[in-house]
Design an enzyme around this catalytic site. Sequence first.
Site, short mmCIF file in Angstrom:
data_model
loop_
_atom_site.label_atom_id
_atom_site.label_comp_id
_atom_site.label_asym_id
_atom_site.label_seq_id
_atom_site.Cartn_x
_atom_site.Cartn_y
_atom_site.Cartn_z
CG ASP A 1 -1.83 1.28 1.13
OD1 ASP A 1 -2.89 1.02 0.44
OD2 ASP A 1 -1.78 2.12 2.00
CD GLU B 1 -2.93 2.05 -2.90
OE1 GLU B 1 -3.83 2.94 -3.01
OE2 GLU B 1 -1.63 2.59 -2.61
#
Length: 627
Positions: free
Chosen positions: A267, A309
Amino acid sequence: MARTPSSDDDIFDLRLARSAPDLWPMLDALYGARADYAAFRDRLLKAMRKAWADRAPDLKRLDLQRDLEPDWFQRPDMAGYVFYIDRFAGTLPKVLEKLDYLQDLGVNYVHFMPCLKPRPGDSDGGYSVMDYRAINPAYGTMADFEAVTAELRKRGISVCIDLVLNHTAKEHAWAKKAAKGDATYQDYYLMFDTPDLPKRYEETLVEVFPDNAPGNFTHYPDFGKWVWTTFNEHQWDLNWANPQVFLEIAEIMLFLANRGVDVLRLDAVAFMWKRMGTRCQSEPEVHMLLQALRAVCRIACPAVIHLEEAIVAPAEMLPYLGRGRHDGKEGNLAYHNSLMVQFWSSLATRDTRLMTHVMGTHFPDRLTNATYATYIRCHDDIGWAVTDEDAAALNLSGPAHRAFLSDFYDGTFPGSFARGALFQVNPATGDKRISGSFAALAGLERAEATGDVAGAELAVQRILMGHALIAAWGGIPLIYMGDELALLNDHGYLDVPEHAHDSRWIHRPRMDWAVAETRHAGLTHASRVWLGLRHILARRRATAALHAAHPIRVVACESAQVFAFRRDAPTGTLLCLFNFAESWAHVPEAWARAQGATRLWDELSNHPVETHHGNIVLPPYARVWLA
């Protein structure tokens, strides 16, 4: 004579030799000038050997299987399902009770939304992590997690979890030591004694959450530092220029892999490296770090792949799947944000020419050892990633088109079928993002509220067309929890104090298991969507041309409301057609045959396609996979 691998040590050494050229040169370039570099390399190698030695026998067998079948995640039998554990089942042990439901749908990949231990209170939806080696106690324990991953593995279902790379919670043990003045741990973060450098950096940085967390730095008078906090005050950015941070995260990654994780969703990767005078996003060192982290997994846990991501424009996103010297060596998966944005754009305009331009111009026809995670909705808001340049190519105004899309999907544009909510309105830039469930944005919530039977039917068809699109594009289609049942917006989030300020909770409803129980009846909108999606996934599994390694070629169709692309497989071409309007469309048979659809057989419905007066006739929101 060369010896054959006879032990785990031999296997490790072979994998180390395979991936060392992808690992050490990156680390040499990043950290090689440091006095502590040799010690760092020794510690990293020792950590990888230990993680391999500790790896369970069934995981080592999976490593071997996926080494022998490196395209396992690119195959058309892959389909994913994304959910919050508490909103889907309550706890990890209760997830086991719902596995038959997932397999009934045709899912073999599950993404547990943030499940590592978050800070108490506001945790940015779980992305403010205070312990990477513990599970959120509201969901269960690490032992529960291992039991769930073991059962999923037996059923052939892969597990994805989030690993936040850019920052930790300020309550993390490292951060607590840093706040107490420990210089070693202060160097884990980006801390400054005066505001001078933060002010210089701030000149070129953008604000991620301008409404709730303006600026990129936070001053802490109690220990006299300015701390880099890109996202929220409680999320402290890590200092990836410090090799100890790389080592710590690598060890965490291997720890999670040995607990049964198959896919690490990395992330906030774009923000990992800072450079004065830039946005501090997607700097070259980010890709060096990500290639090195990928190599660590290929050495010590090769069954594990990386989903990176990075919700950015195409030119910035593609390097996360490996371009240039990183080709085939970086992320295995990345979100196809552009496909999602262009779906909603074309749905609003009933015109696919912008979609054809963007998807046909900016993306290669295939990727090396990588593919896309395709989706229509997710846990996050929708940002209208349509560049001024792409809009201008269609004689559109970028700002005006983005404003139109926000107005259309928040439901204020005259004639809109959608019901969404605005998120993070920025008056300075005109940026207005959108929250809302798939069904609500596709028109079902408005239609049901007004008793519009015809409108509800169109909404169902929009939902099924979107799912047929992501299933055909190539990669792993991800179904966001509740979309398979056409769940509507959850307006009750406004009554929850810790959620009320964040409209994204409108599309994070709790699973409606009473509705799910009726899924086979075919009598409701929810049931029709569920059965339709199950059929789409079943036909995807049966259609070899949808393997992600086969080229994707976007082709312009004579009808502006029809989006078309080819999947060119060795066995022949599959021509995929999608009608983005509530009116009928006509596609010339001769054009379709010229594109390679010589049989006129629809692999999606598994029936022949009849022509009328030399045309293929597409009903409203039709989706066809022509062989």
